[in-house]
Design a protein around this motif. Sequence first.
Motif, short mmCIF file in Angstrom:
data_model
loop_
_atom_site.label_atom_id
_atom_site.label_comp_id
_atom_site.label_asym_id
_atom_site.label_seq_id
_atom_site.Cartn_x
_atom_site.Cartn_y
_atom_site.Cartn_z
N LYS A 1 3.83 5.78 -5.59
CA LYS A 1 3.75 5.86 -7.06
C LYS A 1 2.67 6.82 -7.51
O LYS A 1 2.76 7.41 -8.58
CB LYS A 1 3.52 4.47 -7.65
CG LYS A 1 4.75 3.60 -7.59
CD LYS A 1 4.51 2.23 -8.18
CE LYS A 1 5.77 1.40 -8.17
NZ LYS A 1 5.55 0.06 -8.77
N THR A 2 1.62 6.98 -6.69
CA THR A 2 0.58 7.95 -7.01
C THR A 2 1.07 9.37 -6.76
O THR A 2 0.89 10.25 -7.59
CB THR A 2 -0.68 7.67 -6.15
OG1 THR A 2 -1.17 6.37 -6.47
CG2 THR A 2 -1.77 8.70 -6.42
N ASP A 3 1.71 9.59 -5.62
CA ASP A 3 2.18 10.93 -5.25
C ASP A 3 3.43 11.34 -6.00
O ASP A 3 3.68 12.53 -6.20
CB ASP A 3 2.43 11.00 -3.74
CG ASP A 3 1.15 10.91 -2.93
OD1 ASP A 3 0.04 11.05 -3.52
OD2 ASP A 3 1.24 10.68 -1.71
N TYR A 4 4.24 10.37 -6.40
CA TYR A 4 5.49 10.61 -7.13
C TYR A 4 5.49 9.71 -8.38
O TYR A 4 6.12 8.64 -8.38
CB TYR A 4 6.71 10.30 -6.25
CG TYR A 4 6.80 11.15 -5.01
CD1 TYR A 4 7.45 12.37 -5.04
CD2 TYR A 4 6.23 10.72 -3.81
CE1 TYR A 4 7.55 13.16 -3.89
CE2 TYR A 4 6.31 11.51 -2.66
CZ TYR A 4 6.97 12.72 -2.71
OH TYR A 4 7.06 13.49 -1.58
N PRO A 5 4.79 10.11 -9.45
CA PRO A 5 4.61 9.25 -10.62
C PRO A 5 5.91 8.76 -11.27
O PRO A 5 5.89 7.72 -11.94
CB PRO A 5 3.82 10.13 -11.59
CG PRO A 5 3.18 11.17 -10.75
CD PRO A 5 4.07 11.36 -9.57
N GLU B 1 0.83 -1.21 0.00
CA GLU B 1 0.00 0.00 0.00
C GLU B 1 0.87 1.26 0.00
O GLU B 1 0.55 2.23 -0.69
CB GLU B 1 -0.92 0.00 1.23
CG GLU B 1 -1.95 -1.10 1.19
CD GLU B 1 -2.62 -1.35 2.54
OE1 GLU B 1 -3.72 -1.95 2.52
OE2 GLU B 1 -2.07 -0.98 3.60
N LEU B 2 1.95 1.23 0.75
CA LEU B 2 2.86 2.37 0.78
C LEU B 2 3.47 2.60 -0.60
O LEU B 2 3.52 3.73 -1.08
CB LEU B 2 3.96 2.16 1.82
CG LEU B 2 5.06 3.23 1.86
CD1 LEU B 2 4.48 4.63 2.11
CD2 LEU B 2 6.10 2.88 2.92
N LEU B 3 3.90 1.54 -1.25
CA LEU B 3 4.49 1.67 -2.57
C LEU B 3 3.47 2.21 -3.57
O LEU B 3 3.80 3.09 -4.39
CB LEU B 3 5.03 0.33 -3.03
CG LEU B 3 5.92 0.34 -4.27
CD1 LEU B 3 7.07 1.32 -4.12
CD2 LEU B 3 6.44 -1.04 -4.56
N THR B 4 2.25 1.76 -3.50
CA THR B 4 1.19 2.27 -4.38
C THR B 4 0.97 3.76 -4.15
O THR B 4 0.85 4.54 -5.10
CB THR B 4 -0.13 1.49 -4.16
OG1 THR B 4 0.10 0.12 -4.50
CG2 THR B 4 -1.26 2.05 -4.99
N LYS B 5 0.93 4.17 -2.89
CA LYS B 5 0.73 5.59 -2.56
C LYS B 5 1.91 6.43 -3.05
O LYS B 5 1.72 7.51 -3.61
CB LYS B 5 0.53 5.75 -1.06
CG LYS B 5 0.24 7.19 -0.62
CD LYS B 5 -0.17 7.24 0.83
CE LYS B 5 -0.34 8.61 1.44
NZ LYS B 5 -0.53 9.74 0.60
#
Length: 80
Positions: free
Chosen positions: A38-42, A32-36
């Motif tokens: 990647k969302t915040d830092y594309p 979940e942290l990695l997904t977040k």
Amino acid sequence: MILKIAAYGIARDILGANNIQYEVNDGVNTSELLTKLKTDYPDFQQLNSLLMAVNTEYAKPDQVIAESDEVVLIPPVSGG
């Protein structure tokens, strides 16, 4: 909760700092942290791999992270 995240190499460049404080929901796991991130830092989506260590050990995908944990982002390594 606020996590302290350290980053090296290109991960540091993407975050814009060696260390950041990053807000996440309580009970977040490493996936979940990695997904977040990647969302915040594309730009993280462009990396072939991005490993995460929690408290000096490579993290498992479902590992729950506590606020007191040390999180480190480890980008792909190249060399010769």
